[in-house]
Design a protein around this motif. Sequence first.
Motif, mmCIF file in Angstrom:
data_model
loop_
_atom_site.group_PDB
_atom_site.id
_atom_site.type_symbol
_atom_site.label_atom_id
_atom_site.label_comp_id
_atom_site.label_asym_id
_atom_site.label_seq_id
_atom_site.Cartn_x
_atom_site.Cartn_y
_atom_site.Cartn_z
ATOM 1 N N UNK A 177 -0.384 28.986 -3.053
ATOM 2 C CA UNK A 177 -1.749 28.118 -3.806
ATOM 3 C C UNK A 177 -0.807 27.016 -4.596
ATOM 4 N N UNK A 178 0.198 27.296 -5.288
ATOM 5 C CA UNK A 178 0.830 26.328 -6.125
ATOM 6 C C UNK A 178 1.550 25.393 -5.248
ATOM 7 N N UNK A 179 1.921 25.702 -4.143
ATOM 8 C CA UNK A 179 2.916 24.778 -3.087
ATOM 9 C C UNK A 179 1.795 23.829 -2.679
ATOM 10 N N UNK A 180 0.712 24.227 -2.175
ATOM 11 C CA UNK A 180 -0.510 23.295 -1.971
ATOM 12 C C UNK A 180 -0.965 22.378 -2.908
ATOM 13 N N UNK A 181 -0.887 22.535 -4.062
ATOM 14 C CA UNK A 181 -1.208 21.932 -5.120
ATOM 15 C C UNK A 181 -0.042 20.824 -5.121
ATOM 16 N N UNK A 182 1.253 21.294 -5.097
ATOM 17 C CA UNK A 182 2.494 20.282 -5.317
ATOM 18 C C UNK A 182 2.073 19.215 -4.066
ATOM 19 N N UNK A 183 1.947 19.602 -2.985
ATOM 20 C CA UNK A 183 1.776 18.747 -1.802
ATOM 21 C C UNK A 183 0.824 17.662 -2.159
ATOM 22 N N UNK A 184 -0.300 18.239 -2.672
ATOM 23 C CA UNK A 184 -1.362 17.172 -3.081
ATOM 24 C C UNK A 184 -1.199 16.051 -3.975
ATOM 25 N N UNK A 185 -0.462 16.731 -4.817
ATOM 26 C CA UNK A 185 0.125 15.623 -5.955
ATOM 27 C C UNK A 185 1.113 14.714 -5.423
ATOM 28 N N UNK A 186 1.859 15.113 -4.563
ATOM 29 C CA UNK A 186 2.933 14.263 -4.052
ATOM 30 C C UNK A 186 2.460 13.262 -3.127
ATOM 31 N N UNK A 187 1.363 13.464 -2.410
ATOM 32 C CA UNK A 187 0.560 12.639 -1.656
ATOM 33 C C UNK A 187 -0.045 11.535 -2.600
ATOM 34 N N UNK A 188 -0.760 12.177 -3.698
ATOM 35 C CA UNK A 188 -1.140 11.069 -4.659
ATOM 36 C C UNK A 188 -0.159 10.190 -5.115
ATOM 37 N N UNK A 189 1.044 10.664 -5.620
ATOM 38 C CA UNK A 189 2.091 9.903 -6.206
ATOM 39 C C UNK A 189 2.672 8.775 -4.925
ATOM 40 N N UNK A 190 2.463 9.356 -3.753
ATOM 41 C CA UNK A 190 2.771 8.170 -2.564
ATOM 42 C C UNK A 190 1.746 7.123 -2.595
ATOM 43 N N UNK A 191 0.616 7.436 -2.641
ATOM 44 C CA UNK A 191 -0.513 6.236 -2.689
ATOM 45 C C UNK A 191 -0.539 5.601 -3.963
ATOM 46 N N UNK A 192 -0.206 6.238 -4.996
ATOM 47 C CA UNK A 192 -0.013 5.256 -6.122
ATOM 48 C C UNK A 192 0.966 4.342 -6.319
ATOM 49 N N UNK A 193 2.253 5.015 -5.734
ATOM 50 C CA UNK A 193 3.373 3.872 -5.684
ATOM 51 C C UNK A 193 2.929 2.868 -4.703
ATOM 52 N N UNK A 194 2.500 3.076 -3.660
ATOM 53 C CA UNK A 194 2.134 1.928 -2.717
ATOM 54 C C UNK A 194 0.860 0.842 -3.329
ATOM 55 N N UNK A 195 -0.057 1.445 -4.016
ATOM 56 C CA UNK A 195 -0.842 0.740 -4.603
ATOM 57 C C UNK A 195 -0.793 -0.048 -5.860
ATOM 58 N N UNK A 196 0.234 0.287 -6.556
ATOM 59 C CA UNK A 196 0.895 -0.271 -7.678
ATOM 60 C C UNK A 196 1.758 -1.494 -7.144
ATOM 61 N N UNK A 197 2.602 -1.283 -5.993
ATOM 62 C CA UNK A 197 3.299 -2.407 -5.519
ATOM 63 C C UNK A 197 2.420 -3.411 -4.944
ATOM 64 N N UNK A 198 1.538 -3.006 -4.410
ATOM 65 C CA UNK A 198 0.570 -3.796 -3.930
ATOM 66 C C UNK A 198 -0.185 -4.903 -4.945
ATOM 67 N N UNK A 199 -0.560 -4.104 -6.103
ATOM 68 C CA UNK A 199 -1.214 -4.769 -7.025
ATOM 69 C C UNK A 199 -0.223 -5.907 -7.764
#
Length: 215
Positions: free
Chosen positions: A179-201
């Motif tokens: 369960x926690x591993x799934x949560x970590x993977x979800x956060x890592x995906x959000x981190x990747x999205x955040x990094x792309x969106x901030x660089x785009x901004x």
Amino acid sequence: MIDFVLNLAKDGGPFVWLIMVLAIIIVVLAVERFYYFHSTDIDRTDFMQGICSNLKKGNVIECVSHCDDTPGAISQIIRVAILHRKDEPVILEGAIQEAARNEQFRLEKRMDVLATLAQGCGVLGLLGTVAKLIEAFRQIGIEGSFVNLTNLAPYVGGALVAAASGMTVSFVAYMIYNVYLSRIRSILRDMEKTAYEMMYFIRSGEFISDDRDLN
């Protein structure tokens, strides 16, 4: 309930007592990780919209301060992007990647210990079963062909208790781990999205939402 558990541990032998100690450690780790994930849970899109809106107004210090006050990987990725917004794209990307690695380390902290304990409890249950069966066969050797089954019952029962204890704790620990591993993977995906969106901004001055084509 406590008396029942203590009686089971007494019947199962020293390996069951050790499994109980490891079970307590597993509970402590699970609670600590739960509160960590809960404390860092934020609405990523709303948080980024607020940050980008303030950056457009020139409130850089306020944005950095807001990221510092907000725990979690997402806020730290945004903070690093803000601090390196005027650097070359390669430097900006490298700084974000370094921050992402640091946050990933924090996310995965103690997860290897949890997985090891989960596997260890299963092995200890097996060892406890073997130990009790060895005692049972030793009793058979002492009594010979006319062995009293009543005398063997405690050893067989203890073996079953050890097996059941190890499998139960191991199963629960693995469930928590996954369960926690799934949560970590979800956060890592959000981190990747955040990094792309901030660089785009930073490049375009425009905030992009999740449902917009990023290409």
